[in-house]
Design a protein around this motif. Structure first.
Motif, PDB file in Angstrom:
ATOM      1  N   TYR A  45      76.245  62.822  12.118  1.00  0.00           N
ATOM      2  CA  TYR A  45      76.798  61.623  12.872  1.00  0.00           C
ATOM      3  C   TYR A  45      76.230  60.448  12.294  1.00  0.00           C
ATOM      4  CZ  TYR A  45      78.700  65.177  15.612  1.00  0.00           C
ATOM      5  OH  TYR A  45      79.558  66.391  16.164  1.00  0.00           O
ATOM      6  N   ASN A  46      75.274  60.213  11.551  1.00  0.00           N
ATOM      7  CA  ASN A  46      74.924  58.979  10.963  1.00  0.00           C
ATOM      8  C   ASN A  46      76.121  58.443   9.959  1.00  0.00           C
ATOM      9  OD1 ASN A  46      72.578  58.287  12.072  1.00  0.00           O
ATOM     10  ND2 ASN A  46      71.206  59.214  10.566  1.00  0.00           N
ATOM     11  N   VAL A  47      76.444  59.672   9.303  1.00  0.00           N
ATOM     12  CA  VAL A  47      77.454  59.452   8.330  1.00  0.00           C
ATOM     13  C   VAL A  47      78.844  59.279   8.897  1.00  0.00           C
ATOM     14  CG1 VAL A  47      78.883  60.748   6.262  1.00  0.00           C
ATOM     15  CG2 VAL A  47      76.430  60.878   6.430  1.00  0.00           C
ATOM     16  N   VAL A  48      79.154  59.945   9.722  1.00  0.00           N
ATOM     17  CA  VAL A  48      80.585  59.732  10.521  1.00  0.00           C
ATOM     18  C   VAL A  48      80.641  58.146  11.336  1.00  0.00           C
ATOM     19  CG1 VAL A  48      81.838  60.198  12.493  1.00  0.00           C
ATOM     20  CG2 VAL A  48      80.780  62.084  10.987  1.00  0.00           C
ATOM     21  N   ALA A  49      79.584  58.000  11.880  1.00  0.00           N
ATOM     22  CA  ALA A  49      79.269  56.414  12.251  1.00  0.00           C
ATOM     23  C   ALA A  49      79.172  55.504  11.236  1.00  0.00           C
ATOM     24  CB  ALA A  49      78.148  56.506  13.128  1.00  0.00           C
ATOM     25  N   PHE A  50      78.751  55.751  10.017  1.00  0.00           N
ATOM     26  CA  PHE A  50      78.796  54.922   8.976  1.00  0.00           C
ATOM     27  C   PHE A  50      80.368  54.563   8.644  1.00  0.00           C
ATOM     28  CE2 PHE A  50      78.556  54.168   4.476  1.00  0.00           C
ATOM     29  CZ  PHE A  50      78.050  52.801   4.461  1.00  0.00           C
ATOM     30  N   LEU A  51      81.010  55.575   8.423  1.00  0.00           N
ATOM     31  CA  LEU A  51      82.326  55.450   7.758  1.00  0.00           C
ATOM     32  C   LEU A  51      83.285  54.745   9.008  1.00  0.00           C
ATOM     33  CD1 LEU A  51      82.949  59.197   6.242  1.00  0.00           C
ATOM     34  CD2 LEU A  51      82.723  56.952   5.198  1.00  0.00           C
ATOM     35  N   TYR A  52      83.048  55.083  10.006  1.00  0.00           N
ATOM     36  CA  TYR A  52      83.890  54.376  11.256  1.00  0.00           C
ATOM     37  C   TYR A  52      83.660  52.971  10.893  1.00  0.00           C
ATOM     38  CZ  TYR A  52      86.291  58.171  13.326  1.00  0.00           C
ATOM     39  OH  TYR A  52      87.293  59.156  13.486  1.00  0.00           O
ATOM     40  N   LEU A  53      82.218  52.593  11.102  1.00  0.00           N
ATOM     41  CA  LEU A  53      81.993  50.933  11.037  1.00  0.00           C
ATOM     42  C   LEU A  53      82.416  50.461   9.517  1.00  0.00           C
ATOM     43  CD1 LEU A  53      78.135  51.335  12.023  1.00  0.00           C
ATOM     44  CD2 LEU A  53      80.053  49.925  13.157  1.00  0.00           C
ATOM     45  N   VAL A  54      82.357  51.162   8.779  1.00  0.00           N
ATOM     46  CA  VAL A  54      82.814  50.441   7.334  1.00  0.00           C
ATOM     47  C   VAL A  54      84.333  49.960   7.608  1.00  0.00           C
ATOM     48  CG1 VAL A  54      83.367  50.678   4.946  1.00  0.00           C
ATOM     49  CG2 VAL A  54      81.105  51.412   5.732  1.00  0.00           C
ATOM     50  N   MET A  55      85.119  50.908   8.118  1.00  0.00           N
ATOM     51  CA  MET A  55      86.668  50.626   8.295  1.00  0.00           C
ATOM     52  C   MET A  55      86.804  49.636   9.673  1.00  0.00           C
ATOM     53  SD  MET A  55      88.480  54.488   8.214  1.00  0.00           S
ATOM     54  CE  MET A  55      87.340  55.269   9.273  1.00  0.00           C
ATOM     55  N   THR A  56      86.282  49.749  10.444  1.00  0.00           N
ATOM     56  CA  THR A  56      86.323  48.601  11.790  1.00  0.00           C
ATOM     57  C   THR A  56      85.759  47.201  11.229  1.00  0.00           C
ATOM     58  OG1 THR A  56      84.469  49.418  12.822  1.00  0.00           O
ATOM     59  CG2 THR A  56      86.265  50.483  13.302  1.00  0.00           C
ATOM     60  N   ILE A  57      84.496  47.100  10.794  1.00  0.00           N
ATOM     61  CA  ILE A  57      84.111  45.800  10.206  1.00  0.00           C
ATOM     62  C   ILE A  57      85.081  45.277   9.285  1.00  0.00           C
ATOM     63  CG2 ILE A  57      82.166  44.677   9.327  1.00  0.00           C
ATOM     64  CD1 ILE A  57      80.313  46.564  10.634  1.00  0.00           C
ATOM     65  N   SER A  58      85.414  46.077   8.208  1.00  0.00           N
ATOM     66  CA  SER A  58      86.113  45.812   7.287  1.00  0.00           C
ATOM     67  C   SER A  58      87.547  45.044   7.923  1.00  0.00           C
ATOM     68  CB  SER A  58      86.611  46.484   6.076  1.00  0.00           C
ATOM     69  OG  SER A  58      85.547  46.952   5.608  1.00  0.00           O
ATOM     70  N   LEU A  59      88.206  45.805   8.858  1.00  0.00           N
ATOM     71  CA  LEU A  59      89.260  45.412   9.322  1.00  0.00           C
ATOM     72  C   LEU A  59      89.094  44.031  10.276  1.00  0.00           C
ATOM     73  CD1 LEU A  59      91.106  48.517  10.713  1.00  0.00           C
ATOM     74  CD2 LEU A  59      92.037  46.961   8.857  1.00  0.00           C
ATOM     75  N   SER A  60      87.912  43.978  10.906  1.00  0.00           N
ATOM     76  CA  SER A  60      87.683  42.956  11.652  1.00  0.00           C
ATOM     77  C   SER A  60      87.479  41.606  10.923  1.00  0.00           C
ATOM     78  CB  SER A  60      86.219  42.975  12.413  1.00  0.00           C
ATOM     79  OG  SER A  60      86.446  44.208  13.402  1.00  0.00           O
ATOM     80  N   LEU A  61      86.868  41.648   9.766  1.00  0.00           N
ATOM     81  CA  LEU A  61      86.787  40.612   8.917  1.00  0.00           C
ATOM     82  C   LEU A  61      88.105  40.032   8.278  1.00  0.00           C
ATOM     83  CD1 LEU A  61      83.458  41.665   7.039  1.00  0.00           C
ATOM     84  CD2 LEU A  61      83.771  39.925   8.708  1.00  0.00           C
ATOM     85  N   CYS A  62      88.825  40.984   7.920  1.00  0.00           N
ATOM     86  CA  CYS A  62      90.244  40.531   7.320  1.00  0.00           C
ATOM     87  C   CYS A  62      91.038  40.073   8.714  1.00  0.00           C
ATOM     88  CB  CYS A  62      91.052  41.930   7.027  1.00  0.00           C
ATOM     89  SG  CYS A  62      90.533  42.735   5.592  1.00  0.00           S
ATOM     90  N   ILE A  63      90.870  40.464   9.863  1.00  0.00           N
ATOM     91  CA  ILE A  63      91.544  39.797  10.971  1.00  0.00           C
ATOM     92  C   ILE A  63      91.200  38.348  11.045  1.00  0.00           C
ATOM     93  CG2 ILE A  63      91.836  39.688  13.417  1.00  0.00           C
ATOM     94  CD1 ILE A  63      91.501  42.715  13.186  1.00  0.00           C
ATOM     95  N   ARG A  64      89.865  38.253  11.068  1.00  0.00           N
ATOM     96  CA  ARG A  64      89.526  36.666  11.309  1.00  0.00           C
ATOM     97  C   ARG A  64      89.712  35.897  10.160  1.00  0.00           C
ATOM     98  NH1 ARG A  64      83.096  37.436  13.310  1.00  0.00           N
ATOM     99  NH2 ARG A  64      83.435  38.857  15.128  1.00  0.00           N
TER     100      ARG A  64
END
Length: 268
Positions: free
Chosen positions: A239-258
């Motif tokens: 679940y460390n790996v699962v959380a890491f993959l989701y974080l990479v996707m969501t933070i990348s999207l958030s930065l693109c949105i900003r």
């Protein structure tokens, strides 16, 4: 350090810097630890499914939400009441319940309805009877996310349209445009700028909520992680790996949105 680089460092958010450092540490750990490497190669197979479900469901939600949002501001009371009924009912039900309802009640009902409509063609031997199994759980999950998020998107569209000054519609009508022409050519372009940030945030939320499709056995990141951890008992690492993959996707999207918001920020 040059003044330009110093200025770039000062503008860099500290939370992002901390997140990048943590990401480097996690990537190093994944590369050095055999367990993490095996988990990553197993779980990443669900990445395509997660993105596929999220993009298709969000595109369909946008279309349905746009229609419902326009109905909400329509002069027709029937359209307003239908849209309001749908929005209020759907927003009051948890997404997981909607997922189960669409998967095990809505999908069979949809197939039965299609079979009833196609009865004349089936009697003529032109088509075969549709089986409920032909609608796989991936598409049932997409339909459920579409139903759930379209209600929220409809309210965003309604708020965006109502944020445009009423004088804009009056000016467009005075120029000879019909109400729908004015809505399409004048109101919606202005409303779109206002609703872009919340719409983009809804996509990030949908990306996270796509993990719910694992409840139907869809082979996304969460489901593969659940299966792997159950067979190896490496719950912490998996679940460390699962959380890491989701974080990479969501933070990348958030930065693109900003970045997009800064590029298209309306001047005061």
């Amino acid at each position: 350090m040059s003044r330009r680089k110093a200025g770039l460092f000062e503008r860099l958010p500290l939370w992002l810097l901390a997140a990048m450092l943590i990401a480097v540490v996690i990537c190093w750990e994944m590369a050095a630890d055999a367990n993490y490497t095996a988990i990553f190669h197993t779980v990443r197979k669900g990445l395509a499914v997660t993105l596929y479900v999220s993009f298709i469901a969000y595109a369909m939600s946008l279309l349905l939400g746009l229609v419902l949002g326009l109905w909400r501001v329509s002069r027709s009371r029937i359209l307003r009441e239908v849209a309001t009924f749908y929005i209020e009912i759907v927003r009051g039900i948890p997404m997981l319940v909607i997922l189960y309802y669409i998967a095990f009640v809505g999908a069979p009902g949809l197939v039965d309805g299609l079979n009833w409509l196609l009865t004349p063609l089936r009697d003529a031997g032109l088509v075969d009877k549709i089986s409920v199994r032909s609608l796989d759980f991936t598409w049932r999950a997409i339909l459920a996310l579409t139903v759930g998020y379209s209600a929220f998107i409809a309210e965003i569209v309604r708020a965006g349209v109502e944020s445009v000054a009423a004088g804009q519609m009056e000016a467009a009508r005075s120029l000879g445009l019909s109400r729908w022409q004015a809505m399409y050519k004048v109101i919606l372009p202005q409303a779109l700028r206002n609703v872009m940030p919340p719409l983009a945030n809804d996509f990030v939320a949908m990306l996270k909520d796509s993990a719910l499709v694992s409840a139907l056995g869809v082979q996304d990141i969460t489901q593969l992680g659940k299966v792997y951890s159950a067979s190896t008992f490496l719950f912490f690492e998996t679940y460390n790996v699962v959380a890491f993959l989701y974080l990479v996707m969501t933070i990348s999207l958030s930065l693109c949105i900003r970045w997009f918001e800064c590029r298209h920020k309306r001047p005061l």
